[in-house]
Structures are given as structure tokens and as C-alpha cells.
Write a protein that holds these residues in place. Structure first.
Motif, PDB file in Angstrom:
ATOM      1  N   ARG A   1       7.390 -14.957  18.754  1.00 55.69           N
ATOM      2  CA  ARG A   1       7.517 -13.554  19.157  1.00 55.69           C
ATOM      3  C   ARG A   1       7.705 -13.426  20.662  1.00 55.69           C
ATOM      4  O   ARG A   1       8.549 -12.654  21.144  1.00 55.69           O
ATOM      5  CB  ARG A   1       6.256 -12.793  18.724  1.00 55.69           C
ATOM      6  N   ASP A   2       6.932 -14.185  21.454  1.00 55.73           N
ATOM      7  CA  ASP A   2       7.061 -14.113  22.913  1.00 55.73           C
ATOM      8  C   ASP A   2       8.438 -14.570  23.374  1.00 55.73           C
ATOM      9  O   ASP A   2       9.023 -13.980  24.301  1.00 55.73           O
ATOM     10  CB  ASP A   2       5.974 -14.974  23.571  1.00 55.73           C
ATOM     11  N   LEU A   3       8.967 -15.618  22.754  1.00 57.37           N
ATOM     12  CA  LEU A   3      10.301 -16.088  23.123  1.00 57.37           C
ATOM     13  C   LEU A   3      11.345 -15.020  22.838  1.00 57.37           C
ATOM     14  O   LEU A   3      12.291 -14.826  23.619  1.00 57.37           O
ATOM     15  CB  LEU A   3      10.627 -17.375  22.379  1.00 57.37           C
ATOM     16  N   ARG A   4      11.198 -14.312  21.727  1.00 54.59           N
ATOM     17  CA  ARG A   4      12.149 -13.246  21.405  1.00 54.59           C
ATOM     18  C   ARG A   4      12.082 -12.130  22.441  1.00 54.59           C
ATOM     19  O   ARG A   4      13.118 -11.597  22.875  1.00 54.59           O
ATOM     20  CB  ARG A   4      11.866 -12.692  20.015  1.00 54.59           C
ATOM     21  N   LEU A   5      10.856 -11.751  22.856  1.00 54.99           N
ATOM     22  CA  LEU A   5      10.715 -10.686  23.847  1.00 54.99           C
ATOM     23  C   LEU A   5      11.314 -11.098  25.195  1.00 54.99           C
ATOM     24  O   LEU A   5      11.975 -10.297  25.865  1.00 54.99           O
ATOM     25  CB  LEU A   5       9.236 -10.337  24.017  1.00 54.99           C
ATOM     26  N   ILE A   6      11.078 -12.348  25.590  1.00 55.44           N
ATOM     27  CA  ILE A   6      11.665 -12.829  26.852  1.00 55.44           C
ATOM     28  C   ILE A   6      13.180 -12.749  26.784  1.00 55.44           C
ATOM     29  O   ILE A   6      13.845 -12.301  27.739  1.00 55.44           O
ATOM     30  CB  ILE A   6      11.204 -14.271  27.145  1.00 55.44           C
TER      31      ILE A   6
ATOM     32  N   ASP B   1       3.344 -15.627  31.474  1.00 53.14           N
ATOM     33  CA  ASP B   1       2.027 -15.750  32.093  1.00 53.14           C
ATOM     34  C   ASP B   1       0.909 -15.266  31.171  1.00 53.14           C
ATOM     35  O   ASP B   1      -0.146 -15.902  31.060  1.00 53.14           O
ATOM     36  CB  ASP B   1       2.022 -14.941  33.399  1.00 53.14           C
ATOM     37  N   ARG B   2       1.135 -14.139  30.501  1.00 47.95           N
ATOM     38  CA  ARG B   2       0.062 -13.508  29.720  1.00 47.95           C
ATOM     39  C   ARG B   2       0.166 -13.788  28.222  1.00 47.95           C
ATOM     40  O   ARG B   2      -0.752 -13.442  27.475  1.00 47.95           O
ATOM     41  CB  ARG B   2       0.085 -11.992  29.949  1.00 47.95           C
ATOM     42  N   GLY B   3       1.284 -14.377  27.802  1.00 49.52           N
ATOM     43  CA  GLY B   3       1.455 -14.645  26.387  1.00 49.52           C
ATOM     44  C   GLY B   3       1.597 -16.121  26.080  1.00 49.52           C
ATOM     45  O   GLY B   3       0.708 -16.738  25.489  1.00 49.52           O
ATOM     46  N   LEU B   4       2.710 -16.705  26.490  1.00 50.75           N
ATOM     47  CA  LEU B   4       2.992 -18.099  26.133  1.00 50.75           C
ATOM     48  C   LEU B   4       1.922 -19.064  26.629  1.00 50.75           C
ATOM     49  O   LEU B   4       1.400 -19.886  25.866  1.00 50.75           O
ATOM     50  CB  LEU B   4       4.356 -18.513  26.715  1.00 50.75           C
ATOM     51  N   ILE B   5       1.591 -18.989  27.901  1.00 51.65           N
ATOM     52  CA  ILE B   5       0.655 -19.966  28.465  1.00 51.65           C
ATOM     53  C   ILE B   5      -0.746 -19.846  27.851  1.00 51.65           C
ATOM     54  O   ILE B   5      -1.350 -20.865  27.496  1.00 51.65           O
ATOM     55  CB  ILE B   5       0.626 -19.842  30.004  1.00 51.65           C
ATOM     56  N   PRO B   6      -1.287 -18.637  27.680  1.00 52.76           N
ATOM     57  CA  PRO B   6      -2.579 -18.548  26.985  1.00 52.76           C
ATOM     58  C   PRO B   6      -2.545 -19.103  25.562  1.00 52.76           C
ATOM     59  O   PRO B   6      -3.512 -19.731  25.115  1.00 52.76           O
ATOM     60  CB  PRO B   6      -2.878 -17.044  26.993  1.00 52.76           C
ATOM     61  N   HIS B   7      -1.433 -18.878  24.835  1.00 52.56           N
ATOM     62  CA  HIS B   7      -1.327 -19.422  23.486  1.00 52.56           C
ATOM     63  C   HIS B   7      -1.361 -20.945  23.512  1.00 52.56           C
ATOM     64  O   HIS B   7      -2.037 -21.585  22.692  1.00 52.56           O
ATOM     65  CB  HIS B   7      -0.028 -18.960  22.824  1.00 52.56           C
ATOM     66  N   LEU B   8      -0.629 -21.542  24.470  1.00 54.89           N
ATOM     67  CA  LEU B   8      -0.587 -23.000  24.547  1.00 54.89           C
ATOM     68  C   LEU B   8      -1.925 -23.565  25.029  1.00 54.89           C
ATOM     69  O   LEU B   8      -2.335 -24.658  24.613  1.00 54.89           O
ATOM     70  CB  LEU B   8       0.555 -23.433  25.485  1.00 54.89           C
ATOM     71  N   ASN B   9      -2.616 -22.842  25.895  1.00 54.83           N
ATOM     72  CA  ASN B   9      -3.954 -23.255  26.305  1.00 54.83           C
ATOM     73  C   ASN B   9      -4.933 -23.217  25.126  1.00 54.83           C
ATOM     74  O   ASN B   9      -5.808 -24.073  24.996  1.00 54.83           O
ATOM     75  CB  ASN B   9      -4.471 -22.350  27.436  1.00 54.83           C
ATOM     76  N   LYS B  10      -4.773 -22.209  24.291  1.00 53.58           N
ATOM     77  CA  LYS B  10      -5.621 -22.105  23.104  1.00 53.58           C
ATOM     78  C   LYS B  10      -5.422 -23.321  22.200  1.00 53.58           C
ATOM     79  O   LYS B  10      -6.381 -23.848  21.610  1.00 53.58           O
ATOM     80  CB  LYS B  10      -5.303 -20.808  22.357  1.00 53.58           C
TER      81      LYS B  10
END
Length: 560
Positions: free
Chosen positions: A519-524, A424-433
Motif C-alpha cells: 500500500r505504501d509503495l502505491r501511495l508513493i 519515513d512514517r510508513g515503510l521504515i516503521p513496517h520494516l523495523n517491526k
């Protein structure tokens, strides 16, 4: 004043009887609960096997309500058909009468022996099962002692004017006797205790056989009320089918037998059956006849219940829990199973978020990405509901294994909530950017990210499977998969840097986004391992050794 003292003393003996009954039920649930639930689940193949299983499990548990909750857990969501579940309840009703049969004999002398043996077993904390069985022995001793004390008390007060006036006023009020016993059973949550009290009153001649039988009928009706009144299934009426079906069978029995109670009482008197034995035999016969009558027609009866109580799951509100039945909290093995099913919904929702994010790597639908963020609210709501549900279970009712399982479910749901927060706070904002800036990943970069997403989705399914199976080999596979994920992440980064050196324009424009997504995928993935694998392999030295062999770094500090 004498009447008041007698009533207070009577209440104390009844309280001891209820407490003893409770100790027997909780002790058996702690010692054999998962085994009995597994046995019941395997028996739900046809109505005859289900009837026998319900009788057997309830004879051990001494709680038809607990057996009914187990059966309801299997029928929820259509895992098994309603017909065998109804057969389980018919068997459970007969099984609950067996302890009354045993205690109808004069076995007061064994109460101190049972309590002594129980205390010795209860102190053996090195063996959890022996400890729990000690609780059962103490409970049985308390039940027998309470019955003996009840008889002594009633003997002292059987000629009391107050008691005589009170009971004589009820003698001819059959309907009131049924309702009185029904309310007492509903309040006590135990038909066994109420029928034993009726048996004590009948033994001392304080109620005549017809009055005693009316009370037994009421107790059978009252014990079927609790699951109906206490189950909270919201708008999904299908969750009420089993308890309502059980209540209807009892109600039919009450309506059929009430007009003939006087004739039945005379029949028992003609055969010279003593009062305690008559109450116990009538109680058993009532439930046995109901089983014989209803077993052949359970198919049509089940279809009628399905029409009257249709399934209405509110799909428009996915934040609402579906399986957390408040009534099941009194039976920890059922409550933990319900919480596990609810936690698996987190896997589904998180999977939808990750799938949507994967589509967003090359997609152009900004609204679809925004809709994904609402799913994080679903995860947050379900996680909060699971936590509230599990922490509301009385710790005294939990065995050591139950407490361990409860903590595993809490850890699982909490880590999946953290994983959802990263989406919610990482992947989606990056893709929106990426969409706002009109950027596109290079073909090679897009392929690398999609491969990582696919690996993550596979690990999520493995984590969900682990929550159910608790298989150590699968847990070790997931831990080692974390090392493989790290290697895939490193390879993707190296490939990304090579493209930068070669002057790839798309790679250069999206370099920070590309690395942030990785990085977000690794944390998930780290949260998934912490949620499912680490609790299973959490043996001193073993997990560290497995992680070392896999070339694995420890989970992030915020996961620990």
C-alpha cells in the motif's frame, strides 16, 4: 533652496531613467528569457563564440548582470568550463555599452511614439510576447524622455552657484569621482543609467572630459560589484569564481587607465569629438580593450581563479541548498533554473531512501533503517528552502510562463516531500517491526516486493526527467505506468492470498506487513505521478481521457 529643488527634480528624472531601464530588462527577460538562456548555453563551447553570445544577449537584455547570472548557472557544478564563461562576461560588458551608443544621439522626438506604440502593444494581453515587448517599448520611451528632461534641467541649473560649487569641488578629485560613480552604479544596479547620467552632465559642460571618463571607469567597476556582494554560495567559493573574475578584469582596467585619463581626454578633444559621443565611445573602448587584452589569457586566468577559490561543498550538511543563489531572483529564468536543480536533489535523496528500504526487506541492519529516516529531514529542509526561494521572487517580474513553471516546481517538491513522509512514517516503521519480531518475508513475497521497489525507482527517475524535459509523451507514459503499478500491486496481493491459502508460514506471519508495504509503495507512486505528470497533462478532458484509457483511478485525495 534652489539647490534642494534642483536635486529633488534631478533625482526624479534619474528615477524615471532607472525605471525605464528596468522595464526594458524585465520585458526582454519575459519575452525571450528562456530562448536567450538556451542560446547562451549552446554558445559556451569556446571563448570566441562565448564572447559573441555574451555581447548579443546583453545587447538585447541590457543587463550584463543578468547575462552573468545565466553564465554562472551553467558553470555551477562544472557543467561548463570557467574559461568560456569568463569570455561571456567580457562580451556582456561590451554589449552593455551599445544602448549608450544609441542613446548618445539626439532622438528625444521618438520617445512619445515609442510610449504610444508600447501602450498599444502592452494592452494586447491575448499575446504574451507582444504584451512583454510593449513593456520594452514603454521602457525605452521612458529612458529617452528622462535623458531629454535631464538635459533641460541641467541647462537651467548649469550656471547655478550651488551646482557650480558642487561640481567644481569634484573636478580634480579623480579617485573620488571613480568611487562616487562606482557607489552610484552599485546602488542603482545599472551601469547604463549611470553612464547616461554622466553623458548628460558632460553634454552640458558640468563635468570636464577627464572627470566624465573617471566616472565612466567607476561605473564599470561598480556594476561588477553587485554579483560578488550579493551572491550567497556559503563555503563553496567556486560559486564566486565568475563574478570575482569579472571584477578583477574591471579592476585591472581601472588601474591601467586611471593614470592616463588626462591624456585620453586631450586625445578626444583634439579630434573634436562632442561630449556625449566622447563618453559613449570611451565607455565602449574601455570594455573592448579589456576584452582584447584578456581573451587570449583566459585559460591561465581561469586556472588561477580555480586555485584561489577552491570548490568546498559541505557534504556534511546535505540539508543546505546548493543552487538557490539569492542574487538570481532578479532574473526569473535563472532563478527558476536554480530551483529546478535544487528540486532534482530531492529525487536523489528520495531515491536513496527507497533503495535503503528495499535493502531492508531482507536485511538485518536496524541502524541503517534508522539512518534512512534522517534523509527525510533533508527532503523537508530542501523543500522548505525551495518554497521560500520561489515565493520570494517578485510576482511582477514573472511572465505567465514563469508563473506556470514556478507552480510546477512547487508542486513537484511538495509531492516529493509527501512521498518522503510515507517512506519515513510508513515503510521504515513496517520494516523495523519485521526486525523487532524476527520475521522474514517468503521468498516469493520478497521477490514481489523487490520488483515493486524497482518499478517505483524507475518511475522516480522518470519523474525527475519530466521536471526538466516537460515532455508530454513521457508524462503520458508515467500516467499509464501508474495503471501498470496498480495491476502489479493487485497481482502481488493475489499471489500473497494464494500462499496464505496454501498455508505458507512466512506468508501467514508477515501478511499485514506485506500488504502495508504494498500500500505504501502505491501511495508513493501516486505522489510521483502527481508531482511530474499531472501538471504537464493538465488540459481539460485530456488527462481524464488518458487516465481512463489506462484503466487508471484518480490520485488519492491527499495528493489532489
Amino acid at each position: 533652496m534652489e539647490l534642494v529643488i534642483g536635486l529633488v527634480t534631478l533625482a526624479g528624472h534619474i528615477a524615471l531613467l532607472l525605471w525605464g531601464t528596468r522595464m526594458v530588462q524585465t520585458g526582454i527577460q519575459r519575452a525571450f528569457g528562456p530562448d536567450l538562456r538556451s542560446f547562451l548555453g549552446h554558445a559556451l563551447k569556446n571563448r570566441l563564440k562565448a564572447f559573441g553570445a555574451g555581447l548579443f544577449v546583453t545587447a538585447i537584455l541590457q543587463s550584463s548582470t543578468a547575462t552573468g547570472l545565466m553564465a554562472a548557472a551553467f558553470t555551477a557544478g562544472g557543467l561548463v568550463e570557467l574559461t568560456p564563461a569568463l569570455a561571456v562576461m567580457l562580451g556582456a560588458n561590451v554589449g552593455s555599452t551599445l544602448i549608450v551608443q544609441v542613446l548618445s544621439f539626439n532622438i528625444a522626438a521618438v520617445a512619445p511614439v515609442l510610449i504610444l506604440i508600447g501602450v498599444l502593444m502592452f494592452r494586447q494581453i491575448s499575446s504574451q510576447r507582444i504584451h512583454d515587448l510593449g513593456r520594452v517599448m514603454i521602457g525605452l520611451g521612458f529612458m529617452i524622455m528622462a535623458l531629454h528632461q535631464l538635459l533641460e534641467l541641467l541647462e537651467r541649473y548649469e550656471n547655478s552657484p550651488g551646482f557650480s560649487w558642487l561640481l567644481s569641488g569634484l573636478a580634480d578629485a579623480t579617485l573620488f569621482n571613480i568611487l562616487l560613480a562606482g557607489v552610484l552604479t552599485w546602488a542603482a544596479h545599472s551601469s547604463v543609467a549611470v553612464v547616461l547620467l554622466i553623458m548628460s552632465l558632460a553634454t552640458k559642460g558640468m563635468v570636464d572630459p577627464q572627470q566624465a571618463f573617471a566616472m565612466v571607469v567607476g561605473a564599470n567597476l561598480g556594476t561588477a560589484l553587485n554579483p560578488v556582494l550579493e551572491s550567497d554560495v556559503g563555503d563553496d567559493l567556486a560559486g564566486k569564481r565568475l563574478p570575482v573574475g569579472n571584477l578583477l578584469t574591471r579592476l585591472v582596467g581601472v588601474l591601467a587607465v586611471t593614470p592616463f585619463l588626462a591624456e585620453i581626454a586631450r586625445l578626444f578633444s583634439d579630434y573634436g569629438i562632442e561630449e556625449a559621443r566622447a563618453v559613449a565611445d570611451f565607455h565602449t573602448a574601455f570594455n573592448l580593450v579589456l576584452a582584447i587584452v584578456f581573451l587570449p589569457v583566459l585559460g591561465p586566468f581561469a586556472r588561477l581563479l580555480e586555485r584561489l577559490l577552491p570548490q568546498r561543498i559541505d557534504e556534511s550538511d546535505p540539508t543546505r541548498p546548493r543552487y538557490l543563489d539569492p542574487a538570481a531572483r532578479e532574473t526569473p529564468v535563472v532563478a527558476l533554473g536554480a530551483a529546478t536543480r535544487e528540486a532534482l536533489r530531492l529525487v536523489d535523496v528520495l531515491g536513496e531512501m527507497i533503495e535503503g528500504a528495499k535493502v531492508g526487506i531482507a536485511g538485518t541492519d536496524r541502524k541503517a533503517l534508522s539512518d534512512l529516516r534522517r534523509k527525510d529531514n533533508v527532503i523537508d529542509s530542501l523543500n522548505a528552502a525551495i518554497k521560500s526561494y520561489l515565493t520570494s521572487i517578485d510576482p511582477e517580474e514573472l511572465s505567465l510562463a514563469d508563473k506556470k513553471r514556478l507552480n510546477e516546481i512547487l508542486l513537484f517538491s511538495t509531492n516529493l516531500e509527501h512521498a518522503g513522509d510515507i517512506v519515513d512514517r510508513g515503510l521504515i516503521p513496517h520494516l523495523n517491526k519485521r526486525l523487532r519480531r524476527g520475521l522474514n518475508f517468503s521468498k516469493e513475497g520478497q521477490k514481489e516486493l523487490e520488483d515493486l521497489f524497482d518499478r517505483l525507482l524507475a518511475n522516480l527517475q522518470m519523474a525527475g526527467s519530466l521536471l526538466v524535459t516537460q515532455d508530454e509523451r513521457t508524462a503520458l507514459m508515467l500516467v499509464k505506468e501508474k495503471a501498470e503499478f496498480r495491476r502489479a500491486e493487485f497481482a502481488a496481493m493475489q499471489s500473497h492470498f494464494r500462499r496464505l491459502q496454501q498455508g505458507d508460514m512466512d506468508t501467514s506471519a508477515t501478511t499485514s506487513l506485506h500488504l502495508d508495504v504494498i500500500r505504501d509503495l502505491r501511495l508513493i507512486n501516486s505522489y510521483l505521478v502527481a508531482a511530474a505528470a499531472q501538471p504537464i497533462l493538465n488540459v481539460p478532458g485530456e488527462l481524464a481521457e488518458d487516465l481512463s484509457e489506462a484503466g487508471q483511478e484518480q490520485a488519492p485525495a491527499d495528493v489532489k
